[in-house]
Design an enzyme around this catalytic site. Structure first.
Site, PDB file in Angstrom:
ATOM      1  N   SER A 101      -0.771  10.772   5.770  1.00 58.10           N
ATOM      2  CA  SER A 101       0.176  10.693   6.883  1.00 58.10           C
ATOM      3  C   SER A 101       1.574  11.060   6.396  1.00 58.10           C
ATOM      4  CB  SER A 101       0.218   9.270   7.460  1.00 58.10           C
ATOM      5  OG  SER A 101      -0.838   9.061   8.356  1.00 58.10           O
ATOM      6  N   LYS A 127       0.845  -1.203   0.000  1.00 58.45           N
ATOM      7  CA  LYS A 127       0.000   0.000   0.000  1.00 58.45           C
ATOM      8  C   LYS A 127       0.881   1.254   0.000  1.00 58.45           C
ATOM      9  CE  LYS A 127      -3.128   0.103   3.250  1.00 58.45           C
ATOM     10  NZ  LYS A 127      -3.920   0.375   4.490  1.00 58.45           N
ATOM     11  N   LYS A 138       3.180  -2.112  11.326  1.00 52.56           N
ATOM     12  CA  LYS A 138       1.868  -2.022  11.989  1.00 52.56           C
ATOM     13  C   LYS A 138       2.046  -2.401  13.438  1.00 52.56           C
ATOM     14  CE  LYS A 138      -2.494  -1.230  10.952  1.00 52.56           C
ATOM     15  NZ  LYS A 138      -3.070  -0.428   9.860  1.00 52.56           N
ATOM     16  N   ASP A 198      -5.570   3.599  13.694  1.00 55.93           N
ATOM     17  CA  ASP A 198      -6.256   2.492  13.018  1.00 55.93           C
ATOM     18  C   ASP A 198      -7.491   2.223  13.887  1.00 55.93           C
ATOM     19  OD1 ASP A 198      -5.775   0.392  10.724  1.00 55.93           O
ATOM     20  OD2 ASP A 198      -6.483  -0.807  12.393  1.00 55.93           O
TER      21      ASP A 198
HETATM   22  P1  NDP Z   1     -12.600   2.938  13.778  1.00 55.70           P
HETATM   23  O1  NDP Z   1     -12.221   2.325  15.066  1.00 55.70           O
HETATM   24  O2  NDP Z   1     -12.703   4.413  13.657  1.00 55.70           O
HETATM   25  O3  NDP Z   1     -13.956   2.305  13.240  1.00 55.70           O
HETATM   26  C1  NDP Z   1     -14.149   0.932  13.050  1.00 55.70           C
HETATM   27  C2  NDP Z   1     -15.617   0.715  12.812  1.00 55.70           C
HETATM   28  O4  NDP Z   1     -15.904  -0.621  12.423  1.00 55.70           O
HETATM   29  C3  NDP Z   1     -16.421   0.978  14.080  1.00 55.70           C
HETATM   30  O5  NDP Z   1     -17.640   1.570  13.728  1.00 55.70           O
HETATM   31  C4  NDP Z   1     -16.610  -0.413  14.651  1.00 55.70           C
HETATM   32  O6  NDP Z   1     -17.726  -0.541  15.479  1.00 55.70           O
HETATM   33  C5  NDP Z   1     -16.824  -1.190  13.371  1.00 55.70           C
HETATM   34  N1  NDP Z   1     -16.631  -2.631  13.544  1.00 55.70           N
HETATM   35  C6  NDP Z   1     -17.547  -3.574  13.317  1.00 55.70           C
HETATM   36  N2  NDP Z   1     -17.094  -4.776  13.580  1.00 55.70           N
HETATM   37  C7  NDP Z   1     -15.844  -4.635  13.984  1.00 55.70           C
HETATM   38  C8  NDP Z   1     -14.867  -5.546  14.408  1.00 55.70           C
HETATM   39  N3  NDP Z   1     -15.072  -6.853  14.453  1.00 55.70           N
HETATM   40  N4  NDP Z   1     -13.677  -5.053  14.726  1.00 55.70           N
HETATM   41  C9  NDP Z   1     -13.459  -3.738  14.702  1.00 55.70           C
HETATM   42  N5  NDP Z   1     -14.365  -2.824  14.324  1.00 55.70           N
HETATM   43  C10 NDP Z   1     -15.551  -3.270  13.967  1.00 55.70           C
HETATM   44  O7  NDP Z   1     -11.545   2.387  12.702  1.00 55.70           O
HETATM   45  P2  NDP Z   1     -11.210   2.960  11.258  1.00 55.70           P
HETATM   46  O8  NDP Z   1     -12.421   3.524  10.616  1.00 55.70           O
HETATM   47  O9  NDP Z   1      -9.995   3.778  11.371  1.00 55.70           O
HETATM   48  O10 NDP Z   1     -10.775   1.615  10.507  1.00 55.70           O
HETATM   49  C11 NDP Z   1     -11.701   0.809   9.766  1.00 55.70           C
HETATM   50  C12 NDP Z   1     -10.933  -0.071   8.803  1.00 55.70           C
HETATM   51  O11 NDP Z   1     -10.194   0.759   7.900  1.00 55.70           O
HETATM   52  C13 NDP Z   1      -9.900  -1.012   9.419  1.00 55.70           C
HETATM   53  O12 NDP Z   1      -9.810  -2.166   8.629  1.00 55.70           O
HETATM   54  C14 NDP Z   1      -8.587  -0.217   9.293  1.00 55.70           C
HETATM   55  O13 NDP Z   1      -7.469  -1.067   9.317  1.00 55.70           O
HETATM   56  C15 NDP Z   1      -8.806   0.403   7.925  1.00 55.70           C
HETATM   57  N6  NDP Z   1      -8.010   1.595   7.607  1.00 55.70           N
HETATM   58  C16 NDP Z   1      -8.001   2.685   8.423  1.00 55.70           C
HETATM   59  C17 NDP Z   1      -7.271   3.798   8.075  1.00 55.70           C
HETATM   60  C18 NDP Z   1      -7.273   5.034   8.889  1.00 55.70           C
HETATM   61  O14 NDP Z   1      -6.635   6.015   8.464  1.00 55.70           O
HETATM   62  N7  NDP Z   1      -7.954   5.084  10.026  1.00 55.70           N
HETATM   63  C19 NDP Z   1      -6.466   3.822   6.846  1.00 55.70           C
HETATM   64  C20 NDP Z   1      -6.617   2.658   6.006  1.00 55.70           C
HETATM   65  C21 NDP Z   1      -7.360   1.582   6.409  1.00 55.70           C
HETATM   66  P3  NDP Z   1     -17.840   0.252  16.898  1.00 55.70           P
HETATM   67  O15 NDP Z   1     -18.271   1.651  16.516  1.00 55.70           O
HETATM   68  O16 NDP Z   1     -18.862  -0.510  17.638  1.00 55.70           O
HETATM   69  O17 NDP Z   1     -16.470   0.215  17.488  1.00 55.70           O
HETATM   70  O1  2IT Z   2      -4.148   0.891   7.412  1.00 54.14           O
HETATM   71  C1  2IT Z   2      -3.668   2.039   7.272  1.00 54.14           C
HETATM   72  O2  2IT Z   2      -3.154   2.410   6.205  1.00 54.14           O
HETATM   73  C2  2IT Z   2      -3.742   2.961   8.416  1.00 54.14           C
HETATM   74  N1  2IT Z   2      -4.299   2.606   9.443  1.00 54.14           N
HETATM   75  C3  2IT Z   2      -3.111   4.319   8.319  1.00 54.14           C
HETATM   76  C4  2IT Z   2      -1.637   4.243   8.568  1.00 54.14           C
HETATM   77  C5  2IT Z   2      -0.910   5.566   8.662  1.00 54.14           C
HETATM   78  O3  2IT Z   2       0.291   5.501   8.937  1.00 54.14           O
HETATM   79  O4  2IT Z   2      -1.509   6.627   8.472  1.00 54.14           O
END
Ligand code: NDP
Ligand code: 2IT
Length: 444
Positions: A376, A114, A126, A166
């Site tokens: 980032s 990525k 990570k 994350d």
């Molecule tokens: P958050 O913690 O902000 O949100 C995760 C969301 O998914 C929450 O609403 C959570 O529910 C829900 N959810 C449902 N089932 C699950 C489970 N089994 N485990 C965890 N969460 C669950 O995380 P992000 O939005 O940051 O991340 C979401 C996805 O995106 C992940 O796969 C992450 O690795 C990926 N990602 C994130 C990036 C970032 O910049 N943040 C960048 C690239 C990828 P609840 O509200 O009940 O906690």
């Molecule tokens: O899965 C991802 O790419 C992230 N959670 C963001 C990582 C970062 O360094 O901003």
């Protein structure tokens, strides 16, 4: 047996009990066959696939902290520094009870490719912990974050390894961790990204993953004679990625009608109310039942179900393996023509295959959600030059990066005879740069 299959077998044998890591390695290596076959003698001699599937190092540590009742709690912390061939290790920290070394390794492995796709100089890493921030007071979260950093600080640095958010790690957690790093090391440096705007954060980092997902989806649709405007969109998740994906989808004229959290999901035929969703999730840190209670058009359902809703476009934005074969069948039966992954590896391999066989445009997470880590890296650039850029400037760069990623993977897929297979395209495009850097740097 071919080189790819030998290495997959070796990874499974060497890393028992880590199914998510096996899955990520299989998905990447299987799609690299055309490149590996073209360079097999060299790659074998250099043990390139063995090296790229073995982390540079895995750090595991105890994280003791005191809860509000005075009870000592113990969690496990992890940082997997996977590959720094093209830049310092870069990748988020996941705080969720399901976290284990295999999950961190799958995420770190994906992050290598990525980060390479972003075209910015960042390696793959990570980390995280099995700590659950849900239901904890701010003081408890701070106690955990400080203890976590008491150990992690030894291994990170602005030119070494730069963690970020994350699942479960947002601005609050990054703030506590940054404060503790600064206190221990006595240096003010861009050691974490996703920082608050008043202490080195970048405008648009909060929005970047969700916005970037839509920029890439828009470009993919455009190149296939389609458009987001007027389309019904199913989204899973209700966190950082989902919220800003929904917001950008609406700005582009689409209509997101679902979101979900770890307990249930919402179907809102009038379209998701983003301001309300933000209030429930970002401010109150509450369940989606509160969204339904405040919004007469919304239906709340317990458990899973967003992929059963009729939609044109699906955006899985919650977590790994949340879209399985039955979900893929339901999406195809309902006329869905595009799936773009906001989360990391949310679609199982069987579901991905089914979607692709049924001509659904499929954008894999390592390309589609790269906007977060790309921004980032822009935060790191701003920290290095001790300047901050406007929202419009960062957003324009983000959009340029996502459009460029799509064309790189589209071109790579075509070059190797897999036109339209964006999984193959993303893996090959991400791999080539890292492989060339590793070969140039010798055996290390
Ligand atoms: P958050 O913690 O902000 O949100 C995760 C969301 O998914 C929450 O609403 C959570 O529910 C829900 N959810 C449902 N089932 C699950 C489970 N089994 N485990 C965890 N969460 C669950 O995380 P992000 O939005 O940051 O991340 C979401 C996805 O995106 C992940 O796969 C992450 O690795 C990926 N990602 C994130 C990036 C970032 O910049 N943040 C960048 C690239 C990828 P609840 O509200 O009940 O906690
Ligand atoms: O899965 C991802 O790419 C992230 N959670 C963001 C990582 C970062 O360094 O901003």
């Amino acid at each position: 047996m071919g080189y790819v299959d030998e290495v997959i077998e070796r990874v499974i044998a060497k890393n028992p009990g880590e199914p998510e890591f096996h899955q990520a390695v299989k998905e990447v290596l299987e799609s690299l066959r055309p490149v590996v076959e073209a360079n097999e003698a060299l790659y074998r001699r250099e043990a390139l696939l063995e090296r790229i599937t073995e982390p540079d190092r895995q750090i595991k540590f105890r994280v003791p902290w005191v809860d509000d009742k005075g009870q000592v709690q113990v969690n496990t912390g992890y940082r997997v520094q996977f590959n720094n061939a093209i830049g310092p290790y870069k990748g988020g920290l996941r705080l969720h009870p399901s976290v284990n070394v295999g999950i961190i390794k799958f995420l770190g492995f994906e992050q290598i490719f990525k980060n390479s796709l972003t075209s910015l100089p960042i390696g793959g890493g990570k980390g995280g912990s099995d700590f659950d921030p849900k239901g904890k007071s701010d003081r408890e979260v701070m106690a955990f974050c400080q203890s976590f950093m008491n150990e992690l600080y030894k291994y990170i640095g602005a030119d070494e390894d730069v963690p970020a958010g994350d699942i479960g790690t947002g601005a609050r957690e990054i703030g506590y961790m940054f404060g503790q790093y600064k206190k221990i090391r006595g240096v003010y440096e861009g050691v974490l990204t996703g920082k608050g705007l008043s202490y080195g954060g970048s405008l648009a980092r909060t929005e970047a993953t969700g916005y970037g997902l839509l920029y890439l989806t828009e470009e993919m649709l455009k190149c296939n004679g389609k458009d987001i405007a007027g389309k019904t969109i199913a989204v899973s998740g209700a966190g950082n990625v989902a919220i800003y994906a929904i917001q950008k989808a609406q700005q582009l004229g689409g209509k997101p009608v679902t979101c979900s959290d770890s307990t249930g999901w919402i179907y809102d035929p009038e379209g998701i109310d983003v301001a309300l969703l933000k209030e429930v999730k970002e401010v109150k840190r509450a369940r989606l039942t509160e969204y339904a209670a405040a919004r007469p058009s919304a239906q709340y359902h317990e458990g899973k179900g967003v992929w059963s809703v009729k939609c044109d476009i699906a955006l899985p934005c919650a977590t790994q393996n949340e879209l399985g074969l039955d979900d893929a069948k339901a999406l195809v039966a309902n006329g869905c023509f595009a799936v773009a992954e906001g989360a990391n590896m949310p679609t199982t391999m069987e579901a991905t295959k089914y979607l692709q066989e049924n001509k659904v445009l499929f954008a894999p997470g390592k390309a589609a959600n790269a906007g977060g880590v790309a921004t980032s890296a822009l935060e790191m650039s701003q920290n290095s030059e001790r300047l901050s850029w406007s929202f419009a400037e960062v957003d324009a760069k983000l959009k340029g990066i996502m459009v460029n990623i799509f064309h790189n993977l589209d071109d790579a897929a075509k070059k190797y005879g897999h036109a339209g297979d964006y999984v193959v395209g993303a893996n090959i495009a991400g791999f080539e740069k890292v492989a060339n850097a590793m070969l140039a740097q010798g055996v290390c």
